[in-house]
Design a protein around this motif. Structure first.
Motif, PDB file in Angstrom:
ATOM      1  N   LEU A  42      43.298  61.653 -42.264  1.00  0.00           N
ATOM      2  CA  LEU A  42      44.575  61.726 -41.550  1.00  0.00           C
ATOM      3  C   LEU A  42      45.289  60.378 -41.611  1.00  0.00           C
ATOM      4  O   LEU A  42      46.519  60.327 -41.727  1.00  0.00           O
ATOM      5  N   LYS A  43      44.522  59.300 -41.575  1.00  0.00           N
ATOM      6  CA  LYS A  43      45.092  57.960 -41.615  1.00  0.00           C
ATOM      7  C   LYS A  43      45.313  57.473 -43.048  1.00  0.00           C
ATOM      8  O   LYS A  43      46.339  56.864 -43.362  1.00  0.00           O
ATOM      9  N   ALA A  46      47.344  60.730 -45.141  1.00  0.00           N
ATOM     10  CA  ALA A  46      48.573  61.162 -44.461  1.00  0.00           C
ATOM     11  C   ALA A  46      49.072  62.510 -44.985  1.00  0.00           C
ATOM     12  O   ALA A  46      50.143  62.603 -45.582  1.00  0.00           O
ATOM     13  N   ASP A  48      50.637  66.307 -45.440  1.00  0.00           N
ATOM     14  CA  ASP A  48      51.768  67.074 -44.903  1.00  0.00           C
ATOM     15  C   ASP A  48      51.291  68.346 -44.226  1.00  0.00           C
ATOM     16  O   ASP A  48      51.989  68.890 -43.355  1.00  0.00           O
ATOM     17  N   ILE A  68      43.792  65.785 -33.984  1.00  0.00           N
ATOM     18  CA  ILE A  68      44.913  65.737 -34.921  1.00  0.00           C
ATOM     19  C   ILE A  68      46.239  65.855 -34.182  1.00  0.00           C
ATOM     20  O   ILE A  68      47.197  65.114 -34.437  1.00  0.00           O
ATOM     21  N   GLU A  71      46.773  62.425 -32.309  1.00  0.00           N
ATOM     22  CA  GLU A  71      46.870  61.209 -33.105  1.00  0.00           C
ATOM     23  C   GLU A  71      48.009  61.253 -34.122  1.00  0.00           C
ATOM     24  O   GLU A  71      48.745  60.278 -34.287  1.00  0.00           O
ATOM     25  N   ARG A  72      48.139  62.392 -34.814  1.00  0.00           N
ATOM     26  CA  ARG A  72      49.190  62.519 -35.824  1.00  0.00           C
ATOM     27  C   ARG A  72      49.484  64.006 -36.017  1.00  0.00           C
ATOM     28  O   ARG A  72      48.942  64.636 -36.922  1.00  0.00           O
ATOM     29  N   THR A  74      50.188  67.398 -37.202  1.00  0.00           N
ATOM     30  CA  THR A  74      50.347  67.837 -38.587  1.00  0.00           C
ATOM     31  C   THR A  74      50.170  69.349 -38.633  1.00  0.00           C
ATOM     32  O   THR A  74      49.290  69.884 -37.958  1.00  0.00           O
ATOM     33  N   ARG A 134      55.660  66.834 -30.660  1.00  0.00           N
ATOM     34  CA  ARG A 134      54.556  65.998 -30.196  1.00  0.00           C
ATOM     35  C   ARG A 134      54.333  66.123 -28.687  1.00  0.00           C
ATOM     36  O   ARG A 134      53.217  66.263 -28.216  1.00  0.00           O
TER      37      ARG A 134
END
Length: 368
Positions: A42-43, A46, A48, A68, A71-72, A74, A134
């Motif tokens: 994920l870091k 990255a 899509d 997920i 943190e980011r 997706t 988010r």
């Protein structure tokens, strides 16, 4: 190129999925064998969009998905087994923020890949364009972590209004108050159904029939989960089912849900999927069937997040004939495909954000 992360503990599944997405031509693919590797990717990668298995060592799919979405956030497509446990976990994954689900083939994926690949590639390609909010996902996560244990029956511990037993009244004439709510949704639909149905009271005056695009293996688990969250009774339609106020009827996956009349009584039926309609359960077919047995002005229809155009044409016609229709607003829809098509067709009586849909619907069906 779409950056795709494939997460599965089976080396064979990773290889097969990696190959079929690379062959599609518009994917850059990375592989992870469990949730721990997925969070690292994920870091570093990255992605899509992510395809995610549920049952994995070290860090399972639900725990991975939870992180997920904080943190980011997706877009995630769940690839799930057809077991009862897998169905319940998959429905919870959708509630946690996954945007879509596909059932793994019953036989080895390597033997079924030719038939499985086109639908999977289309689903993942579409999911890559999904909109994730988010703050909404974070709120969901905090609420779930505050519960005693993670389970498919989340919400059953809360106090729910006592509901009277249903006694059919087939001999009664249909009253002036007889009416029906129809709901359609697809990608991103389960959390949207939470937001629509959970605020509605047990004495909501009209039955609600839902066409949520979803494989057959998962709609029963979806109904059970919603039943635990809502004051309304929620059931999956598996056979002829009388419709009554205070109840929600979830169409069975990979089939169509239709409305018919038996004497003076409205019923929901699970009908074999009609090839004339692309998506199932079909929103268009549901609305058309209801129109055949009930006047347009006695129908309220809500179209929420989802890829494609299912429901747009039938709801636009419903509004033109005197029915009430509502489209989820673009700013809250994970995918503004279905409701967007309705708005562009001029078929929405009201356009409302997700957190206002329940209030808007209650006002529309309130006695005048």
């Amino acid at each position: 190129m779409i950056r795709l992360l494939v997460v599965d503990d089976s080396a064979l599944v990773r290889r097969v999925l990696g190959d079929l997405f690379r062959e599609a031509g518009d994917f850059e693919v990375a592989l992870a064998r469990d949730g721990v590797e997925a969070l690292e990717a994920l870091k570093t990668f990255a992605p899509d969009v992510i395809t995610l298995d549920i049952q994995m060592p070290r860090l399972d799919g639900l725990s991975c998905l939870d992180q997920i979405m904080v943190e980011r956030p997706t877009p995630v497509v769940i690839l799930s087994s057809l077991t009862a446990e897998g169905a319940s976990e998959t429905v919870e994954a959708l509630a946690l923020g996954a945007v879509d689900v596909m059932a793994k083939p019953a036989r080895a994926l390597s033997l079924e890949s030719d038939a499985f690949a086109p639908g999977l590639v289309e689903t993942v390609r579409n999911a890559a364009g999904a909109r994730l909010r988010r703050t909404h996902r974070l709120t969901e996560r905090i609420r779930r972590l505050s519960m005693p244990a993670r389970s498919a029956s989340a919400g059953r511990g809360k106090s729910r209004p006592t509901k009277p037993a249903y006694v059919p009244s087939a001999l009664a004439e249909p009253s002036e108050a007889e009416g029906l709510v129809l709901v359609g949704c697809s990608t991103g639909g389960p959390p949207a159904l939470d937001a629509l149905l959970e605020p509605l009271p047990a004495d909501f005056p009209w039955p609600i029939v839902v066409a949520q695009h979803m494989p057959r293996a998962f709609t029963g688990a979806l109904a059970r989960r919603l039943d635990g969250l809502c004051a309304l009774d929620v059931v999956e339609v598996v056979g002829p089912t009388p419709l009554r106020a205070g109840c929600v009827y979830i169409g069975r996956g990979d089939a169509d849900v239709i409305v018919t009349r038996r004497g003076r009584e409205l019923l929901a039926l699970a009908a074999p999927a009609d090839a004339a309609y692309r998506w199932h359960p079909s929103v268009d077919r549901l609305v058309e069937s209801a129109r055949a047995v009930l006047a347009a002005e006695r129908i309220a229809a809500v179209l929420m997040t989802g890829m494609g155009s299912d429901g747009a044409a039938s709801l636009a016609q419903l509004r033109a004939d005197g029915g009430w229709t509502c489209a989820e607003a673009e700013e809250t829809a994970v995918v503004w495909g279905m409701p967007g098509e309705l708005v562009r067709a001029g078929g929405a009586s009201v356009v409302a954000p997700l957190d206002a849909l329940a209030h808007t619907l209650r006002a529309a069906v309130a006695p005048r």
